[in-house]
Design an enzyme around this catalytic site. Structure first.
Site, PDB file in Angstrom:
ATOM      1  N   TYR A 147       0.812  -1.486  -0.477  1.00  0.00           N
ATOM      2  CA  TYR A 147       0.127   0.267  -0.036  1.00  0.00           C
ATOM      3  C   TYR A 147       0.868   1.124  -0.172  1.00  0.00           C
ATOM      4  CZ  TYR A 147      -3.428   3.725   2.122  1.00  0.00           C
ATOM      5  OH  TYR A 147      -4.072   4.587   2.017  1.00  0.00           O
ATOM      6  N   LYS A 189       4.270   8.504   9.164  1.00  0.00           N
ATOM      7  CA  LYS A 189       3.869   7.760  10.199  1.00  0.00           C
ATOM      8  C   LYS A 189       5.674   8.374  11.264  1.00  0.00           C
ATOM      9  CE  LYS A 189       1.120   4.677   8.431  1.00  0.00           C
ATOM     10  NZ  LYS A 189       1.205   4.261   7.082  1.00  0.00           N
ATOM     11  N   ASP A 194       8.756   2.957  -0.218  1.00  0.00           N
ATOM     12  CA  ASP A 194       8.353   3.504   0.113  1.00  0.00           C
ATOM     13  C   ASP A 194       8.235   2.454   1.444  1.00  0.00           C
ATOM     14  OD1 ASP A 194       5.900   4.200   1.848  1.00  0.00           O
ATOM     15  OD2 ASP A 194       4.403   3.882   0.468  1.00  0.00           O
TER      16      ASP A 194
HETATM   17  C1  LIG Z   1       0.404   5.163   5.683  1.00  0.00           C
HETATM   18  C2  LIG Z   1       1.931   4.480   4.765  1.00  0.00           C
HETATM   19  C3  LIG Z   1       1.528   4.782   3.042  1.00  0.00           C
HETATM   20  C4  LIG Z   1       0.318   5.979   3.417  1.00  0.00           C
HETATM   21  O1  LIG Z   1       0.351   7.392   4.616  1.00  0.00           O
HETATM   22  P1  LIG Z   1      -0.811   7.884   4.620  1.00  0.00           P
HETATM   23  O2  LIG Z   1      -0.402   9.478   5.619  1.00  0.00           O
HETATM   24  O3  LIG Z   1      -1.692   7.277   5.838  1.00  0.00           O
HETATM   25  O4  LIG Z   1      -2.046   9.026   3.483  1.00  0.00           O
HETATM   26  C5  LIG Z   1       2.051   5.679   2.539  1.00  0.00           C
HETATM   27  N1  LIG Z   1       2.944   3.835   2.662  1.00  0.00           N
HETATM   28  C6  LIG Z   1       3.032   3.176   3.560  1.00  0.00           C
HETATM   29  C7  LIG Z   1       4.181   1.873   3.470  1.00  0.00           C
HETATM   30  C8  LIG Z   1       2.165   3.480   4.747  1.00  0.00           C
HETATM   31  O5  LIG Z   1       2.355   2.423   5.656  1.00  0.00           O
END
Ligand SMILES: *Cc1c(COP(=O)(O)O)cnc(C)c1O
Length: 427
Positions: free
Chosen positions: A142, A265, A237
């Protein structure tokens, strides 16, 4: 009626589904979502004043536990200076310097407000840099909810990707190719077929959005060498795994250098902050230096920078990740032993302060493996634990998170509750 229930009913009148992010609605596990009132360390309390040991940590950011006194103080110190200026601040320079020092693959970095913005902007940059359109992602990873990334595999390797969300035009999805995670043969085949069209490959080097699934070292090595050979931009990512699996992120654990990295995060310490950065020659294509446009009214927000900077400072304490790893390992070993005792098929894995629980015989390597989990059993386990005051992710497809405040007593209380839950499941 409980206050949680009353709030949920009220919420559904003015908020779609009653929540501002879908997983919070408990749709996959059923039952009433808990409305949280306050938190402290490893705990939070709901609207009925029930206390829970928190294993989601806001889905990763709360690596220091809730309301860490030094982070609170850092935020309080800047609050009186103004909430947002729309002009640069010294804190933004400091966080950029910190990120570049902690992740040496990042030579320049730009702050944004969410992980979705980070990945969306990194992809636009990769496309602008390479003057190519096609991107490659992997099933089960994701990367936020930008149109190009809400795509699943088509019927064959060379067919177009299909949108996973209504509202994503097929004309956009067709530029995204979706391959199986950890499948080197499929990756090689794709590069052979259209390697010269690929602007970027984006991957979670430790996947945390299909439960926890580690990339194999060979898979990431193959990705690195194919991207270099074909001139595609490799994006890690690390919005979830960055500063979570190790101080230097998954790229440090695997010893692989991506071209661009997305962060989020942990770097906001619970405030809205995220970032993307990497090679200087690529970042130079970003406005105002280059032709790839990207901007944000609240980017580098001073309150978020204060929380993020203090968080990034505290996680550099000697032994921080060793201790976090020890606590997380204590948890997963305790859970595995409890399940074995009750003869419930179960496996678990962890890396740094991130863990996965699987209601299946073995640790998964792909999305297809994860889907073999016994979802009904997971849901029963989730509710038994919730009733016992332990809040795990309300979905079998999410990872869990431990903070530095989850001490032995907290972990052991969790394991004791799990022993009772597994015994009840087996009965
Ligand atoms: C949480 C997450 C996102 C999206 O981040 P948001 O702050 O919720 O938009 C993108 N990539 C990864 C791997 C994530 O865990």
């Amino acid at each position: 009626m409980s206050r949680n229930q009353a709030l949920f009913e009220r919420a559904q009148l003015t908020i779609p589904g009653g929540v501002n992010s879908p997983v919070r609605a408990f749709r996959s596990v059923g039952g009433t979502p808990r409305f949280i009132e306050r938190a402290q360390g490893p705990y939070f309390w709901d609207a009925d004043d029930q206390r829970y040991i928190d294993y989601i940590g806001s889905w990763g950011p709360m690596i220091l536990g809730h309301v860490h006194p030094e982070v609170l103080e850092a935020v309080q110190r800047v609050l009186g200076n103004g909430f947002s200026f729309g002009a640069p601040t010294e804190a933004e320079v400091e966080i950029a310097e910190t990120i570049c020092r902690l992740m040496p693959s990042i030579e320049q970095v730009r702050m944004v407000s969410s992980g979705t913005e980070a990945t969306m902007s990194a992809l636009r940059l990769a496309r602008g840099f390479t003057a190519r359109s096609r991107i490659v992602k992997f099933e089960g990873c994701y990367h936020g909810h930008a149109d190009s990334l809400l795509v699943k595999a088509g019927s064959g390797l060379l067919t177009f990707g299909n949108p996973t969300s209504a509202g994503v035009p097929a004309d956009i999805a067709k530029h995204t190719t979706v391959l199986e995670y950890n499948n080197i043969a499929a990756l090689e085949e794709a590069f052979k077929a259209f390697g010269n069209e690929i602007a970027s490959v984006i991957v979670e080097p430790v996947a945390g959005n299909m439960n926890l699934v580690r990339a194999t070292p060979e898979f990431l090595a193959a990705l690195r060498s194919l991207c270099s050979e074909y001139g595609a931009v490799l994006i890690f990512d690390e919005v979830m795994c960055g500063f979570r699996v190790a101080l230097g992120g998954a790229q440090q654990v695997y010893g692989i250098t991506p071209d661009l990295t997305c962060l989020g995060k942990v770097i906001g310490g619970g405030m809205p902050a995220a970032a993307f950065g990497g090679r200087r020659d690529i970042m130079a294509h970003l406005a105002p230096l280059g032709g790839v446009y990207q901007a944000g009214t609240l980017s580098g927000n001073p309150i978020a920078m204060a929380a993020g900077l203090k968080t990034l400072e505290l996680i550099q304490a000697p032994g921080f990740y060793e201790r976090l790893t020890t606590q997380t390992t204590r948890l997963v070993h305790g859970l595995v032993a409890a399940a074995r005792e009750a003869k419930v098929p179960f496996a678990a894995d962890s890396l740094g302060g991130m863990f996965g629980l699987y209601f299946t015989g073995k640790v998964p390597e792909s999305f297809a493996d994860v889907t073999k989990s016994d979802i009904a059993r997971f849901n029963a386990f989730f509710h038994k634990m919730l009733d016992a005051g332990v809040y795990f992710a309300p979905s079998a497809y999410e990872a869990g998170f431990v903070s530095s405040t989850h001490d032995d007593a907290v972990i052991d209380a969790t394991v004791a509750a799990a022993q009772r839950a597994f015994a009840a499941l087996a009965a």
